[in-house]
Design a protein around this motif. Structure first.
Motif, PDB file in Angstrom:
ATOM      1  N   GLU A   1       5.264 -11.790   7.365  1.00 11.17           N
ATOM      2  CA  GLU A   1       3.944 -11.496   7.943  1.00 11.17           C
ATOM      3  C   GLU A   1       3.512 -10.052   7.639  1.00 11.17           C
ATOM      4  O   GLU A   1       3.296  -9.243   8.534  1.00 11.17           O
ATOM      5  CB  GLU A   1       3.934 -11.746   9.455  1.00 11.17           C
ATOM      6  CG  GLU A   1       4.103 -13.198   9.845  1.00 11.17           C
ATOM      7  CD  GLU A   1       2.897 -14.073   9.479  1.00 11.17           C
ATOM      8  OE1 GLU A   1       1.904 -13.541   8.957  1.00 11.17           O
ATOM      9  OE2 GLU A   1       2.973 -15.296   9.714  1.00 11.17           O
ATOM     10  N   PRO A   2       3.343  -9.720   6.360  1.00 13.05           N
ATOM     11  CA  PRO A   2       3.023  -8.337   6.001  1.00 13.05           C
ATOM     12  C   PRO A   2       1.595  -7.920   6.309  1.00 13.05           C
ATOM     13  O   PRO A   2       1.300  -6.722   6.328  1.00 13.05           O
ATOM     14  CB  PRO A   2       3.265  -8.319   4.489  1.00 13.05           C
ATOM     15  CG  PRO A   2       2.965  -9.721   4.057  1.00 13.05           C
ATOM     16  CD  PRO A   2       3.466 -10.594   5.180  1.00 13.05           C
ATOM     17  N   THR A   3       0.683  -8.877   6.533  1.00 20.41           N
ATOM     18  CA  THR A   3      -0.730  -8.506   6.654  1.00 20.41           C
ATOM     19  C   THR A   3      -1.215  -8.357   8.087  1.00 20.41           C
ATOM     20  O   THR A   3      -2.398  -8.074   8.299  1.00 20.41           O
ATOM     21  CB  THR A   3      -1.622  -9.553   5.950  1.00 20.41           C
ATOM     22  OG1 THR A   3      -1.427 -10.828   6.564  1.00 20.41           O
ATOM     23  CG2 THR A   3      -1.274  -9.642   4.471  1.00 20.41           C
ATOM     24  N   ASN A   4      -0.338  -8.569   9.076  1.00 20.30           N
ATOM     25  CA  ASN A   4      -0.781  -8.378  10.469  1.00 20.30           C
ATOM     26  C   ASN A   4      -1.358  -6.977  10.639  1.00 20.30           C
ATOM     27  O   ASN A   4      -0.731  -5.986  10.257  1.00 20.30           O
ATOM     28  CB  ASN A   4       0.386  -8.576  11.434  1.00 20.30           C
ATOM     29  CG  ASN A   4       0.621 -10.037  11.753  1.00 20.30           C
ATOM     30  OD1 ASN A   4      -0.119 -10.899  11.299  1.00 20.30           O
ATOM     31  ND2 ASN A   4       1.644 -10.330  12.531  1.00 20.30           N
ATOM     32  N   HIS A   5      -2.530  -6.883  11.211  1.00 16.19           N
ATOM     33  CA  HIS A   5      -3.216  -5.614  11.514  1.00 16.19           C
ATOM     34  C   HIS A   5      -3.823  -4.942  10.279  1.00 16.19           C
ATOM     35  O   HIS A   5      -4.446  -3.893  10.411  1.00 16.19           O
ATOM     36  CB  HIS A   5      -2.275  -4.609  12.205  1.00 16.19           C
ATOM     37  CG  HIS A   5      -1.579  -5.149  13.416  1.00 16.19           C
ATOM     38  ND1 HIS A   5      -2.253  -5.516  14.555  1.00 16.19           N
ATOM     39  CD2 HIS A   5      -0.272  -5.413  13.656  1.00 16.19           C
ATOM     40  CE1 HIS A   5      -1.400  -5.969  15.455  1.00 16.19           C
ATOM     41  NE2 HIS A   5      -0.195  -5.925  14.934  1.00 16.19           N
ATOM     42  N   LEU A   6      -3.627  -5.502   9.074  1.00 16.24           N
ATOM     43  CA  LEU A   6      -4.193  -4.878   7.878  1.00 16.24           C
ATOM     44  C   LEU A   6      -5.595  -5.409   7.622  1.00 16.24           C
ATOM     45  O   LEU A   6      -5.861  -6.598   7.785  1.00 16.24           O
ATOM     46  CB  LEU A   6      -3.309  -5.156   6.660  1.00 16.24           C
ATOM     47  CG  LEU A   6      -1.878  -4.600   6.715  1.00 16.24           C
ATOM     48  CD1 LEU A   6      -1.148  -4.932   5.423  1.00 16.24           C
ATOM     49  CD2 LEU A   6      -1.883  -3.097   6.958  1.00 16.24           C
ATOM     50  N   ASP A   7      -6.505  -4.519   7.178  1.00 23.08           N
ATOM     51  CA  ASP A   7      -7.860  -4.978   6.913  1.00 23.08           C
ATOM     52  C   ASP A   7      -7.949  -5.607   5.526  1.00 23.08           C
ATOM     53  O   ASP A   7      -6.982  -5.644   4.758  1.00 23.08           O
ATOM     54  CB  ASP A   7      -8.864  -3.836   7.091  1.00 23.08           C
ATOM     55  CG  ASP A   7      -8.725  -2.739   6.044  1.00 23.08           C
ATOM     56  OD1 ASP A   7      -8.003  -2.937   5.047  1.00 23.08           O
ATOM     57  OD2 ASP A   7      -9.360  -1.677   6.218  1.00 23.08           O
ATOM     58  N   LEU A   8      -9.126  -6.134   5.214  1.00 22.27           N
ATOM     59  CA  LEU A   8      -9.310  -6.884   3.975  1.00 22.27           C
ATOM     60  C   LEU A   8      -9.065  -6.034   2.734  1.00 22.27           C
ATOM     61  O   LEU A   8      -8.492  -6.506   1.746  1.00 22.27           O
ATOM     62  CB  LEU A   8     -10.729  -7.467   3.938  1.00 22.27           C
ATOM     63  CG  LEU A   8     -10.919  -8.711   4.804  1.00 22.27           C
ATOM     64  CD1 LEU A   8     -12.388  -8.926   5.132  1.00 22.27           C
ATOM     65  CD2 LEU A   8     -10.350  -9.931   4.097  1.00 22.27           C
TER      66      LEU A   8
ATOM     67  N   VAL B   1       7.758 -14.668   0.659  1.00 20.55           N
ATOM     68  CA  VAL B   1       6.784 -14.215   1.648  1.00 20.55           C
ATOM     69  C   VAL B   1       6.537 -15.298   2.700  1.00 20.55           C
ATOM     70  O   VAL B   1       6.439 -16.482   2.388  1.00 20.55           O
ATOM     71  CB  VAL B   1       5.453 -13.802   0.969  1.00 20.55           C
ATOM     72  CG1 VAL B   1       4.861 -14.953   0.175  1.00 20.55           C
ATOM     73  CG2 VAL B   1       4.440 -13.300   1.993  1.00 20.55           C
ATOM     74  N   VAL B   2       6.480 -14.861   3.961  1.00 19.35           N
ATOM     75  CA  VAL B   2       6.027 -15.684   5.081  1.00 19.35           C
ATOM     76  C   VAL B   2       4.721 -15.062   5.554  1.00 19.35           C
ATOM     77  O   VAL B   2       4.677 -13.868   5.835  1.00 19.35           O
ATOM     78  CB  VAL B   2       7.039 -15.682   6.244  1.00 19.35           C
ATOM     79  CG1 VAL B   2       6.473 -16.439   7.448  1.00 19.35           C
ATOM     80  CG2 VAL B   2       8.357 -16.277   5.814  1.00 19.35           C
ATOM     81  N   SER B   3       3.662 -15.863   5.616  1.00 21.05           N
ATOM     82  CA  SER B   3       2.381 -15.291   6.024  1.00 21.05           C
ATOM     83  C   SER B   3       1.459 -16.382   6.544  1.00 21.05           C
ATOM     84  O   SER B   3       1.505 -17.523   6.096  1.00 21.05           O
ATOM     85  CB  SER B   3       1.709 -14.578   4.845  1.00 21.05           C
ATOM     86  OG  SER B   3       0.453 -14.039   5.236  1.00 21.05           O
ATOM     87  N   HIS B   4       0.601 -15.987   7.514  1.00 23.65           N
ATOM     88  CA  HIS B   4      -0.450 -16.903   7.961  1.00 23.65           C
ATOM     89  C   HIS B   4      -1.723 -16.692   7.150  1.00 23.65           C
ATOM     90  O   HIS B   4      -2.716 -17.394   7.355  1.00 23.65           O
ATOM     91  CB  HIS B   4      -0.729 -16.700   9.454  1.00 23.65           C
ATOM     92  CG  HIS B   4      -1.318 -15.362   9.794  1.00 23.65           C
ATOM     93  ND1 HIS B   4      -0.563 -14.327  10.285  1.00 23.65           N
ATOM     94  CD2 HIS B   4      -2.583 -14.889   9.701  1.00 23.65           C
ATOM     95  CE1 HIS B   4      -1.335 -13.275  10.494  1.00 23.65           C
ATOM     96  NE2 HIS B   4      -2.570 -13.587  10.146  1.00 23.65           N
TER      97      HIS B   4
END
Length: 648
Positions: free
Chosen positions: A456-463, A482-485
């Motif tokens: 989940e590397p993109t939590n809280h990251l903007d576009l 990678v694990v990601s939503h």
């Protein structure tokens, strides 16, 4: 409609919006996008009336119910399902009124409240709350657990369920997917597509916005710019506008050239596999919208690792988990340079356990994990944000890894992650979740990994930062898991999917649309199995009760049924009488709706009808009261008899 007229909003001395105007039509699903710090959440607060803008106005139709997700959840003893039901304020208010009416034996009020409860669907509220909990990843055993037993992320899911349960005309969602996994994101997406009110949503999940939104409002240069269509449509339209600005042409072409090389490289290697074709389409879509991110403050790349073994990791008959619990068994996977794997699976299936085992955080419980000499693991997980030194700065953190490098080089590197100038010297304790995540990623990239494990590397990251990660990964030569939503990240950075389910890790032959279908089918099978188990258990209980009934018990039950016969007959007669009186009342009201009845020549007829209406209404209320009293008596006697039989 929601009108935003000449709005001015300030935060301290910073102007967020100036003379901003927008109109949002009912039943539209609007994505609110813009750089971090531009004022999206502040605009939400203004819509909710939590503060008054400096100038201008926000007009929301009077009577509209606004629902939003609470940002804090106290450690309550209330059960999860009761907490979710608290989201329906009208229901809880009627419950309190009913309690007061029952204590004062106010039959008229009780009848009216029963009618109101029926109108708001109160008798299905618990099942609706449980459906929301299931969709958001809670097990049936967790419905009755107290709120205080859940972690922060799961409490946010409870807050989300509460907001969704609330009957609302306007639903405001601020980053609702941050604490969700892929399965629950897909479920939430389907739920919101069926939402009947007006939706305004802040999200950095491109596919989520694409699949939900009918309009996009872009907050830029202190204005609100409305676009019709989903997020991809907005980006393409914005990219076309930017393309006309000749001053930016050279930078745009450099970005396009870099991405085109990646797309071409992939295209020539692509097979006819569905997943490969899905990724190619995503890449080609990126090619069209990359200009929309020309002004991104983020730009970095993965530099080549000093070593790149032919096989990075080999797993043979691997068992993974914890000393007291085996989570995964018989895993067989080889990771080589160029491996790009996306992990799919339900929450708790073992995706993070698998990654931690490869990273060496969890020792294998059986089998073998062979790690090549010279391997450099870049492991990102949300809990690593907690290990940053709160009193340290981005520069001090990087200096510990690069003591022999000049400060100018380190500052230049940090600038690509948004830590330019004085920001490189800010203390971590002042950072947001997104800033901490960017710093952890910067430290990983600096160490030149040849194996990336991203949980989940993109939590809280903007576009903009998410796009920068995708561009950087396009040139990464090592192996990636990678694990990601974030489905856009999965589509653009992985070549194959593996499904973690029922203690196994197996290749998933399909794309994310197929995975969506797989989840729907899995839910159907699970629900069918639950129904069959419930039916079987009920049959066993019934058979047991029937088998153990004595002749004496059967005799008592027959005598009791005979005793209740007159009371049941009386209730049936009252029910028929209520039906006739209700029909008569409706006919009278229909007559009273005739405008001609109010002319002078029909004065006497009008008085007769009004008198009749009053008499019928009075009889109906009296009959309803009698019906309720008899029904309560029947229920009371039945409960007392059943209780006496159970005690025996």
């Amino acid at each position: 409609m929601i009108y935003i007229n000449n709005l001015e909003i300030m935060r301290g001395t910073t102007t967020l919006l100036q003379d901003a105007t927008a109109t949002i039509y009912p039943h539209k699903r609007v994505g609110l996008v813009g750089r971090n710090g531009c004022g999206k959440s502040t605009l939400f607060a203004a819509i909710k009336g939590e503060f008054t803008p400096e100038n201008g106005e926000i007009i929301v139709p009077s009577g509209w119910v606004i629902s939003s997700v609470a940002q804090e959840t106290p450690g309550l003893d209330r059960s999860a399902v009761d907490y979710v039901m608290d989201g329906d304020k009208k229901y809880r208010s009627l419950q309190r009124k009913m309690q007061d009416a029952e204590e004062t034996h106010n039959g008229m009020a009780i009848a009216e409240i029963h009618s109101e409860l029926e109108n708001i669907g109160a008798y299905t509220i618990k099942s609706r709350a449980e459906t929301l909990l299931t969709g958001l990843g809670f097990s049936r055993d967790e419905y009755t657990k107290p709120v205080k037993n859940f972690s922060g992320g799961w409490r946010m899911r409870l807050n989300l369920a509460q907001a969704l349960l609330c009957p609302s005309d306007l639903l405001l969602l601020d980053e609702p997917t941050n604490h969700l996994d892929l399965d629950t994101v897909i479920w939430l997406e389907d739920w919101l597509k069926n939402y009947q009110g007006t939706l305004i949503i802040i999200s950095h999940d491109r596919d989520f916005l694409d699949n939900i939104c009918t309009h996009i409002i872009h907050m830029e240069n202190q204005k609100l710019n409305m676009y019709t269509g989903n997020f991809s449509g907005f980006e393409e339209e914005r990219a076309q506008k930017i393309k006309l600005q000749q001053a930016l042409y050279e930078k745009q072409q450099a970005q396009l050239s870099h991405l085109q090389a990646f797309v071409d490289k992939f295209r020539y290697k692509a097979t006819k596999a569905k997943q490969a074709q899905s990724r190619l389409k995503a890449m080609e879509k990126m090619e069209r919208i990359v200009l929309a991110h020309y002004d991104s403050p983020f730009s970095f790349e993965f530099r080549d690792s000093p070593e790149l073994p032919q096989t990075l990791v080999r797993m043979e008959n691997l068992n993974a988990g914890y000393p007291d619990k085996t989570v995964l068994t018989d895993v067989k996977i080889n990771l080589v340079p160029g491996s790009r794997i996306g992990l799919l699976g339900r929450n708790g299936a073992g995706k993070s356990t698998f990654i931690k085992t490869i990273a060496g955080i969890l020792p294998p419980l059986g089998g073998t994990v062979e790690i090549a000499k010279g391997i450099r693991v870049g492991y990102f997980a949300q809990h690593q944000l907690e290990y940053l030194d709160d009193e340290g700065t981005p520069l001090s953190h990087l200096t510990r890894l690069a003591e022999n490098h000049k400060e100018l080089e380190l500052r230049s590197f940090l600038g690509g992650f948004g830590f330019s100038g004085d920001k490189a010297l800010d203390k971590v304790r002042h950072f947001s979740g997104g800033e901490k995540a960017r710093l952890v990623l910067a430290l990983i990239v600096w160490q030149r990994p040849n194996l990336l494990l991203l949980d989940e590397p993109t939590n809280h990251l903007d576009l903009n930062m998410r796009e920068a990660i995708i561009l950087a990964l396009s040139d990464f030569k090592g192996a990636l898991i990678v694990v990601s939503h974030d489905r856009h990240l999965l589509k653009t950075t992985t070549n194959e999917f593996y499904l973690v389910s029922e203690g196994r890790v197996s290749q998933f032959n399909g794309d994310l649309d197929d995975y969506h279908d797989y989840l729907i089918e899995l839910d159907k099978k699970t629900e069918q199995l639950r129904k069959e188990q419930t039916k079987s258990q009920n049959e066993i209980k019934t058979n047991q009760k029937t088998s153990f009934k004595s002749k004496e018990q059967k005799k008592l039950e027959a005598e009791f049924r005979e005793k209740l016969r007159p009371l049941k007959k009386e209730i049936e007669n009252l029910d028929r009488k209520m039906t006739l009186l209700t029909s008569e009342k409706e006919q009278l009201e229909e007559r009273l709706a005739d405008e001609n009845l109010y002319s002078p020549e029909h004065k006497e007829e009008l008085q007769q009808i009004l008198l009749k209406q009053s008499q019928v209404t009075s009889k109906l209320e009296e009959t309803e009261m009698m019906w309720m009293e008899k029904s309560e008596l029947l229920e009371q006697q039945t409960n007392e008899f059943n209780k006496s039989q159970n005690m025996d």
